[in-house]
Design a protein around this motif. Sequence first.
Motif, PDB file in Angstrom:
ATOM      1  N   CYS A 136      -6.314   5.040   3.426  1.00 53.82           N
ATOM      2  CA  CYS A 136      -5.638   4.350   2.327  1.00 53.82           C
ATOM      3  C   CYS A 136      -6.538   4.169   1.108  1.00 53.82           C
ATOM      4  O   CYS A 136      -6.165   3.487   0.159  1.00 53.82           O
ATOM      5  CB  CYS A 136      -5.136   2.990   2.784  1.00 53.82           C
TER       6      CYS A 136
ATOM      7  N   CYS B  94       0.856  -1.188   0.000  1.00 58.61           N
ATOM      8  CA  CYS B  94       0.000   0.000   0.000  1.00 58.61           C
ATOM      9  C   CYS B  94       0.887   1.231   0.000  1.00 58.61           C
ATOM     10  O   CYS B  94       1.795   1.348   0.814  1.00 58.61           O
ATOM     11  CB  CYS B  94      -0.893  -0.041   1.245  1.00 58.61           C
TER      12      CYS B  94
ATOM     13  N   HIS C 144      -7.822  -4.227   2.147  1.00 57.82           N
ATOM     14  CA  HIS C 144      -7.213  -3.276   3.087  1.00 57.82           C
ATOM     15  C   HIS C 144      -7.520  -1.837   2.693  1.00 57.82           C
ATOM     16  O   HIS C 144      -7.947  -1.040   3.524  1.00 57.82           O
ATOM     17  CB  HIS C 144      -5.689  -3.498   3.132  1.00 57.82           C
TER      18      HIS C 144
ATOM     19  N   CYS D 204       0.235   3.593   3.643  1.00 58.35           N
ATOM     20  CA  CYS D 204       0.726   3.199   4.974  1.00 58.35           C
ATOM     21  C   CYS D 204       1.867   2.195   4.883  1.00 58.35           C
ATOM     22  O   CYS D 204       2.495   1.872   5.889  1.00 58.35           O
ATOM     23  CB  CYS D 204      -0.413   2.630   5.811  1.00 58.35           C
TER      24      CYS D 204
ATOM     25  N   VAL E   5       1.772  -1.014   4.245  1.00 57.80           N
ATOM     26  CA  VAL E   5       1.489  -2.389   4.627  1.00 57.80           C
ATOM     27  C   VAL E   5       1.706  -3.308   3.422  1.00 57.80           C
ATOM     28  O   VAL E   5       1.434  -2.919   2.289  1.00 57.80           O
ATOM     29  CB  VAL E   5       0.056  -2.507   5.211  1.00 57.80           C
TER      30      VAL E   5
HETATM   31 ZN   LIG Z   1      -2.634   1.289   3.709  1.00 62.83          ZN
END
Ligand SMILES: [Zn+2]
Length: 144
Positions: free
Chosen positions: A116, A93, A109, A96, A98
């Motif tokens: 996001c 991502c 997500h 963030c 992740v």
């Molecule tokens: Zn994210």
Amino acid sequence: MPFDIFPVYQETFFQVQPGDQPLVAYECKLQQVGCGMFVEGTTSAISAHLRGHGITGPDTASTRCTWGDCSKTLKRGCMTRHILTHLGIKVRCSVCGVVKCRHDLLRAHTKSSEQCRFAFVNIVHGPEGHLLVPEGPATAHQVQ
Ligand SMILES: [Zn+2]
Ligand SMILES: [Zn+2]
Ligand SMILES: [Zn+2]
């Protein structure tokens, strides 16, 4: 930087234009030892390569994975994504940071997160990827 020469499909190679993002290719390990080709680490290139190995038929057909020492049986329609996990390709991502192992997990997500929601998907290449650089004949550098 170690230099490496390896075979890729001509179409793959000619997709790489000077100034473009380099492609990352992975050594085929189907039928345990592989066919000697390097395949671009994208779903479309992998699914075309699976067809080249005779892995065809309806998505629901049960198919045995012959990648390296894997012998899992799964549905043919899941094979491409399964091969991506053998290559160690993941997605990240852009907001963030992740990392998820599959696109659908990352999509879940970004959908569930306010912050996001507008993130980009960044591909995280696996440790065995080879960087294809657009210069000269079909030569390539090892990633890193
Ligand atoms: Zn994210
Ligand atoms: Zn192959
Ligand atoms: Zn497998």
